[in-house]
Scaffold this active site. Sequence first.
Site, PDB file in Angstrom:
ATOM      1  CG  HIS A 222      -1.866   1.289   0.951  1.00 17.20           C
ATOM      2  ND1 HIS A 222      -2.827   1.448  -0.022  1.00 17.20           N
ATOM      3  CD2 HIS A 222      -1.764   2.498   1.548  1.00 17.20           C
ATOM      4  CE1 HIS A 222      -3.293   2.683   0.012  1.00 17.20           C
ATOM      5  NE2 HIS A 222      -2.668   3.342   0.957  1.00 17.20           N
ATOM      6  CE1 TYR A 226      -2.256   6.199  -0.612  1.00 15.52           C
ATOM      7  CE2 TYR A 226      -1.773   8.519  -0.835  1.00 15.52           C
ATOM      8  CZ  TYR A 226      -2.690   7.499  -0.752  1.00 15.52           C
ATOM      9  OH  TYR A 226      -4.018   7.781  -0.808  1.00 15.52           O
ATOM     10  CG  HIS A 373      -8.646   1.253  -7.609  1.00 18.02           C
ATOM     11  ND1 HIS A 373      -8.969   2.521  -7.196  1.00 18.02           N
ATOM     12  CD2 HIS A 373      -7.605   0.852  -6.821  1.00 18.02           C
ATOM     13  CE1 HIS A 373      -8.171   2.874  -6.201  1.00 18.02           C
ATOM     14  NE2 HIS A 373      -7.326   1.887  -5.963  1.00 18.02           N
ATOM     15  CG  PHE A 374      -4.231  -1.210 -10.459  1.00 14.72           C
ATOM     16  CD1 PHE A 374      -3.509  -1.304 -11.617  1.00 14.72           C
ATOM     17  CD2 PHE A 374      -4.693  -2.381  -9.858  1.00 14.72           C
ATOM     18  CE1 PHE A 374      -3.257  -2.529 -12.204  1.00 14.72           C
ATOM     19  CE2 PHE A 374      -4.448  -3.614 -10.438  1.00 14.72           C
ATOM     20  CZ  PHE A 374      -3.732  -3.683 -11.621  1.00 14.72           C
ATOM     21  CG  HIS A 375      -5.080   0.071 -15.645  1.00 18.02           C
ATOM     22  ND1 HIS A 375      -5.154  -1.143 -15.000  1.00 18.02           N
ATOM     23  CD2 HIS A 375      -4.054  -0.037 -16.509  1.00 18.02           C
ATOM     24  CE1 HIS A 375      -4.216  -1.946 -15.476  1.00 18.02           C
ATOM     25  NE2 HIS A 375      -3.533  -1.305 -16.393  1.00 18.02           N
ATOM     26  NE  ARG A 438      -6.196  -8.043  -9.677  1.00 16.22           N
ATOM     27  CZ  ARG A 438      -5.380  -7.496  -8.759  1.00 16.22           C
ATOM     28  NH1 ARG A 438      -5.715  -7.457  -7.482  1.00 16.22           N
ATOM     29  NH2 ARG A 438      -4.221  -6.991  -9.101  1.00 16.22           N
ATOM     30  NE  ARG A 439      -2.825 -10.264 -10.048  1.00 16.15           N
ATOM     31  CZ  ARG A 439      -2.154 -10.122  -8.924  1.00 16.15           C
ATOM     32  NH1 ARG A 439      -2.432 -10.832  -7.892  1.00 16.15           N
ATOM     33  NH2 ARG A 439      -1.159  -9.274  -8.858  1.00 16.15           N
TER      34      ARG A 439
END
Length: 551
Positions: A222, A226, A373-375, A438-439
Amino acid sequence: MAYEELTLSKQEKKLSMAFLHVAFISLLIGGLMGLLQTLVRSGKFTLPWGIGYYQILTVHGVILGLVLTTYFIIGFQYALMNKTVGMTIKERKYAWFGFWVMLVGTIMTATIILLGQASVLYTFYAPLRAHPVFYIGLALVIIGSWIAVFVNFHQLYRWKKAHPGEKSPLLAYMVVINMLLWIIASAGVAASVLIQFIPWSLGYQETINVLVSRTLFWYFGHPLVYFWLLPAYMAWYAIIPKIIGGRIFSDALARLSFVLLLMFSIPVGFHHQLTEPGIDPTWKFVQVVLTFMVVIPTLMTAFSIFATFELTGRKKGAKGIFSWLKKLPWKDVRFLAPFIGMLAFIPGGAGGIINASHQLNAVIHNTIWVTGHFHLTIATTVMLTFFGITYWLVPHLTGRTLTKGMNRLGVIQAIIWTVGMTIMSGAMHIIGLFGAPRRSAFSQYGGTEQASHWISYQMAQAIGGSILFIGILLMVYIFIKLAFFAPIGETEFPIAQEEPDAQPTPKFLENWKLWIILTIALILFAYTIPFIDIIHNSPPGSVPFDWPIGR
Ligand code: HAS
Ligand code: CU
């Protein structure tokens, strides 16, 4: 400005460029893998020559998520430090040493993945077992990056000794916070790699404690996000204001938000493990609460950036409620690309809040929603900001200029990226809600009844992915132009100043001991009891899983 801006020497420019070269080579390789993945998931395409889906997915995640980001960030941060607090010859030598250590590690890891011996994805969850070279390479990358950490620490320390009583330059302060975050966080994954994975992959240990390894990974994973985000914030707080002809809204607020991000980004890894048995729900709850604390510095950031935009627009004569928006330099790609990144963070961040909410997490966990989300966050918010930085940083470092034509190409690039990502990430969010995993390659779920409902979204993903790949090719082209062929000239290194009537920054913000102690105290609070619990109640270790997951 309280301090003097320095001029980067030729050698310092070379140092930062070395990191950027690796970053953009990674963008090309990793992006190609991304394209192939979306094509495979569309069900219309099979990989040739026995190449496996997990093999390319591992290359994609490791090369883009870990290599591209780390190299770009370290190269950028060196430029910021050298511009504000300078670099000695000795520091530069150490910096190069770190670069080489990282590069050897990167090449080892990349080679073994490409050989199909380490298709374990970028999270390398046990009991999946990769070839030892994979873990040893990763350890070298981390150790190399620690050398950069200490060089940056030393740079600020040296400057502070030479300027007693002065407040450190804002950007140097931010770099040091980000490197503190990085070293505290990566110690977790380093421990797991060195103590658990390497002995196990070499055969010295027969079993592995899966939950311990996953917990150590997410203790790192996590804050890792950041570590990616904070350099984008550095540009938003301290560089974009200059590009739009304004000033920093508040130096103190910027520093405070960085300190809060340092404290609240580490003790929250359990929000990636909400569905995992073996962790006491109370501690999951504690970490979820701490996760939500991160919203405070995030909204502080949104507020100050917004304030800078408005104040600047008003100074330029805007009158109505929103007319200051018209005064922003929309045609300047150094502003446009990061601005789109900021906008993407609104849905990206909202998605994050959904993910972190325990009950909602049960709906989206392990679905392709998370990939969506992370794209939005890393691949749009952060990447578009990094591209925005590239347009001035690379010509500054290579003694060239960003021509009008190149600026226009950049604008087109940002638009292509936005269109491609909206389609791809939008489709991922939607079918994620329908339960699409996913994956997983299409071959694994293609025959099921639900999958027949997903077809159009899978196609949309492939279309978005193809548009993005065009965006990557264009960006790599622009990078090569700026690095080697653009007209010779001077390019500004834009660093904003504070408002002249700004309140002085409170001294306690530079009380490093206080922040480090508070950060460690929070980590100990959030992790000690559950971690002891995990070790005490561990089931017998798991045996390795070497199944050829290449298919
Ligand atoms: Fe996340 C999974 C929760 C932010 C990246 N995240 C991931 C993964 C990645 C990732 C890579 O709780 C996948 C990991 C894997 O492989 O399994 N994420 C959050 C939360 C936030 C968050 C609460 N994530 C990020 C950022 C990332 C990133 C940033 C990369 C850079 N994430 C999760 C959770 C999971 C997760 C769970 C696990 C899911 C699962 O089950 O597996 C927060 O930090 C978000 C706070 C942000 C906001 C938005 C504020 C808006 C702003 C916009 C400013 C705009 C301006 C312009 C100023 C609340 C600041 C205004 C101007 C105008 C004119 C409008
Ligand atoms: Cu997280």
